[in-house]
Write a protein that holds these residues in place. Structure first.
Motif, PDB file in Angstrom:
ATOM      1  N   MET A  90       0.836  -1.194   0.000  1.00 41.05           N
ATOM      2  CA  MET A  90       0.000   0.000   0.000  1.00 41.05           C
ATOM      3  C   MET A  90       0.879   1.256   0.000  1.00 41.05           C
ATOM      4  O   MET A  90       0.617   2.214  -0.723  1.00 41.05           O
ATOM      5  CB  MET A  90      -0.928   0.003   1.218  1.00 41.05           C
ATOM      6  CG  MET A  90      -1.897   1.160   1.235  1.00 41.05           C
ATOM      7  SD  MET A  90      -3.119   1.035   2.565  1.00 41.05           S
ATOM      8  CE  MET A  90      -2.091   1.222   4.019  1.00 41.05           C
ATOM      9  N   GLY A  91       1.939   1.247   0.787  1.00 44.69           N
ATOM     10  CA  GLY A  91       2.859   2.380   0.834  1.00 44.69           C
ATOM     11  C   GLY A  91       3.581   2.601  -0.484  1.00 44.69           C
ATOM     12  O   GLY A  91       3.724   3.743  -0.949  1.00 44.69           O
ATOM     13  N   ILE A  92       4.024   1.527  -1.101  1.00 46.67           N
ATOM     14  CA  ILE A  92       4.714   1.623  -2.391  1.00 46.67           C
ATOM     15  C   ILE A  92       3.766   2.165  -3.455  1.00 46.67           C
ATOM     16  O   ILE A  92       4.119   3.056  -4.238  1.00 46.67           O
ATOM     17  CB  ILE A  92       5.288   0.246  -2.793  1.00 46.67           C
ATOM     18  CG1 ILE A  92       6.430  -0.141  -1.852  1.00 46.67           C
ATOM     19  CG2 ILE A  92       5.747   0.247  -4.246  1.00 46.67           C
ATOM     20  CD1 ILE A  92       6.822  -1.607  -1.921  1.00 46.67           C
ATOM     21  N   THR A  93       2.546   1.655  -3.475  1.00 48.64           N
ATOM     22  CA  THR A  93       1.549   2.117  -4.445  1.00 48.64           C
ATOM     23  C   THR A  93       1.222   3.588  -4.216  1.00 48.64           C
ATOM     24  O   THR A  93       1.105   4.366  -5.172  1.00 48.64           O
ATOM     25  CB  THR A  93       0.281   1.257  -4.342  1.00 48.64           C
ATOM     26  OG1 THR A  93       0.631  -0.107  -4.568  1.00 48.64           O
ATOM     27  CG2 THR A  93      -0.770   1.692  -5.337  1.00 48.64           C
ATOM     28  N   GLY A  94       1.087   3.985  -2.970  1.00 47.55           N
ATOM     29  CA  GLY A  94       0.826   5.393  -2.654  1.00 47.55           C
ATOM     30  C   GLY A  94       1.959   6.301  -3.088  1.00 47.55           C
ATOM     31  O   GLY A  94       1.726   7.400  -3.599  1.00 47.55           O
ATOM     32  N   ALA A  95       3.193   5.852  -2.898  1.00 44.47           N
ATOM     33  CA  ALA A  95       4.347   6.650  -3.327  1.00 44.47           C
ATOM     34  C   ALA A  95       4.355   6.811  -4.844  1.00 44.47           C
ATOM     35  O   ALA A  95       4.617   7.908  -5.366  1.00 44.47           O
ATOM     36  CB  ALA A  95       5.644   6.001  -2.846  1.00 44.47           C
ATOM     37  N   LEU A  96       4.059   5.745  -5.548  1.00 44.78           N
ATOM     38  CA  LEU A  96       3.982   5.822  -7.008  1.00 44.78           C
ATOM     39  C   LEU A  96       2.879   6.793  -7.428  1.00 44.78           C
ATOM     40  O   LEU A  96       3.071   7.621  -8.327  1.00 44.78           O
ATOM     41  CB  LEU A  96       3.721   4.443  -7.614  1.00 44.78           C
ATOM     42  CG  LEU A  96       3.487   4.427  -9.127  1.00 44.78           C
ATOM     43  CD1 LEU A  96       4.728   4.890  -9.873  1.00 44.78           C
ATOM     44  CD2 LEU A  96       3.057   3.054  -9.575  1.00 44.78           C
ATOM     45  N   ALA A  97       1.720   6.706  -6.777  1.00 43.63           N
ATOM     46  CA  ALA A  97       0.619   7.614  -7.100  1.00 43.63           C
ATOM     47  C   ALA A  97       1.013   9.065  -6.862  1.00 43.63           C
ATOM     48  O   ALA A  97       0.699   9.940  -7.673  1.00 43.63           O
ATOM     49  CB  ALA A  97      -0.613   7.243  -6.283  1.00 43.63           C
ATOM     50  N   CYS A  98       1.720   9.337  -5.770  1.00 43.74           N
ATOM     51  CA  CYS A  98       2.187  10.710  -5.498  1.00 43.74           C
ATOM     52  C   CYS A  98       3.090  11.201  -6.623  1.00 43.74           C
ATOM     53  O   CYS A  98       2.953  12.336  -7.095  1.00 43.74           O
ATOM     54  CB  CYS A  98       2.939  10.778  -4.169  1.00 43.74           C
ATOM     55  SG  CYS A  98       1.877  10.669  -2.726  1.00 43.74           S
ATOM     56  N   GLY A  99       4.015  10.354  -7.046  1.00 45.92           N
ATOM     57  CA  GLY A  99       4.907  10.732  -8.141  1.00 45.92           C
ATOM     58  C   GLY A  99       4.161  10.975  -9.432  1.00 45.92           C
ATOM     59  O   GLY A  99       4.417  11.950 -10.149  1.00 45.92           O
ATOM     60  N   ALA A 100       3.192  10.124  -9.726  1.00 47.20           N
ATOM     61  CA  ALA A 100       2.417  10.268 -10.961  1.00 47.20           C
ATOM     62  C   ALA A 100       1.577  11.545 -10.936  1.00 47.20           C
ATOM     63  O   ALA A 100       1.516  12.281 -11.930  1.00 47.20           O
ATOM     64  CB  ALA A 100       1.530   9.041 -11.167  1.00 47.20           C
ATOM     65  N   VAL A 101       0.942  11.830  -9.807  1.00 43.98           N
ATOM     66  CA  VAL A 101       0.131  13.044  -9.698  1.00 43.98           C
ATOM     67  C   VAL A 101       1.024  14.279  -9.788  1.00 43.98           C
ATOM     68  O   VAL A 101       0.677  15.263 -10.453  1.00 43.98           O
ATOM     69  CB  VAL A 101      -0.707  13.036  -8.402  1.00 43.98           C
ATOM     70  CG1 VAL A 101      -1.311  14.397  -8.102  1.00 43.98           C
ATOM     71  CG2 VAL A 101      -1.798  11.980  -8.498  1.00 43.98           C
ATOM     72  N   TYR A 102       2.193  14.238  -9.142  1.00 42.19           N
ATOM     73  CA  TYR A 102       3.122  15.372  -9.230  1.00 42.19           C
ATOM     74  C   TYR A 102       3.525  15.637 -10.683  1.00 42.19           C
ATOM     75  O   TYR A 102       3.477  16.775 -11.151  1.00 42.19           O
ATOM     76  CB  TYR A 102       4.370  15.100  -8.379  1.00 42.19           C
ATOM     77  CG  TYR A 102       5.442  16.141  -8.585  1.00 42.19           C
ATOM     78  CD1 TYR A 102       5.357  17.381  -7.961  1.00 42.19           C
ATOM     79  CD2 TYR A 102       6.518  15.898  -9.428  1.00 42.19           C
ATOM     80  CE1 TYR A 102       6.322  18.351  -8.172  1.00 42.19           C
ATOM     81  CE2 TYR A 102       7.489  16.858  -9.642  1.00 42.19           C
ATOM     82  CZ  TYR A 102       7.392  18.083  -9.016  1.00 42.19           C
ATOM     83  OH  TYR A 102       8.345  19.049  -9.229  1.00 42.19           O
ATOM     84  N   LEU A 103       3.925  14.588 -11.394  1.00 39.24           N
ATOM     85  CA  LEU A 103       4.351  14.760 -12.788  1.00 39.24           C
ATOM     86  C   LEU A 103       3.198  15.221 -13.682  1.00 39.24           C
ATOM     87  O   LEU A 103       3.375  16.083 -14.537  1.00 39.24           O
ATOM     88  CB  LEU A 103       4.949  13.464 -13.329  1.00 39.24           C
ATOM     89  CG  LEU A 103       6.315  13.097 -12.752  1.00 39.24           C
ATOM     90  CD1 LEU A 103       6.730  11.717 -13.216  1.00 39.24           C
ATOM     91  CD2 LEU A 103       7.356  14.132 -13.115  1.00 39.24           C
ATOM     92  N   ALA A 104       2.020  14.664 -13.465  1.00 38.82           N
ATOM     93  CA  ALA A 104       0.862  15.092 -14.262  1.00 38.82           C
ATOM     94  C   ALA A 104       0.559  16.558 -13.996  1.00 38.82           C
ATOM     95  O   ALA A 104       0.368  17.341 -14.933  1.00 38.82           O
ATOM     96  CB  ALA A 104      -0.350  14.223 -13.939  1.00 38.82           C
ATOM     97  N   ASP A 105       0.529  16.945 -12.736  1.00 42.86           N
ATOM     98  CA  ASP A 105       0.219  18.328 -12.368  1.00 42.86           C
ATOM     99  C   ASP A 105       1.239  19.295 -12.955  1.00 42.86           C
ATOM    100  O   ASP A 105       0.889  20.359 -13.451  1.00 42.86           O
ATOM    101  CB  ASP A 105       0.187  18.449 -10.842  1.00 42.86           C
ATOM    102  CG  ASP A 105      -0.315  19.795 -10.363  1.00 42.86           C
ATOM    103  OD1 ASP A 105      -1.379  20.238 -10.837  1.00 42.86           O
ATOM    104  OD2 ASP A 105       0.342  20.395  -9.499  1.00 42.86           O
TER     105      ASP A 105
END
Length: 140
Positions: free
Chosen positions: A61-76
């Motif tokens: 769950m933590g790894i997936t959340g970290a990936l999601a944070c990175g993806a949202v940051y790059l998209a934004d």
């Protein structure tokens, strides 16, 4: 430089920034801390005893959340048109609304998560959802 993701008020954060702030700490905690420390912070003591499956689940769950944070940051950071911004804010809103509902209504959250952690997380997610919905309504 892309300024479309800049808040209109110096007191506002973007939905993406809110998502990242709300998710990054939880993700880091799930990956870095021993499960016992994490559950002592987060859960009320009625959870399933420590086991390899539960430990792996928290870390995934933590790894997936970290990936999601990175993806949202790059998209934004890289969005350059209103349609893509609308899709990102819509996805953030949907995620936040679903997460709020999970914290409010899911039996695991109700019966196992400490009340203060449950409502803190639900409140954070509701706030992120409100930011994203406001951005959608304001077409930002």
């Amino acid at each position: 430089q892309n300024h479309q993701n800049t808040p209109t008020s110096s007191n506002m954060i973007t939905p993406a920034q809110g998502y990242i702030l709300g998710m990054a700490g939880n993700s880091a905690m799930c990956v870095a801390l021993p499960r016992k420390q994490t559950t002592d912070i987060y859960l009320n003591g009625t959870q399933i005893q420590d086991n390899d499956e539960a430990d792996a689940g928290w870390r995934f769950m933590g790894i997936t959340g970290a990936l999601a944070c990175g993806a949202v940051y790059l998209a934004d950071k890289n969005i350059s048109n209103a349609d893509d911004r609308k899709m990102l804010n819509g996805a953030i809103a949907a995620n936040a609304i679903a997460s709020t509902a999970m914290f409010v209504a899911h039996p695991f959250a109700e019966n196992t998560v400490k009340p203060e952690m449950r409502w803190l997380n639900a409140g954070i997610q509701a706030g992120v959802g409100a930011l994203a919905l406001k951005a959608l309504i304001d077409k930002k």
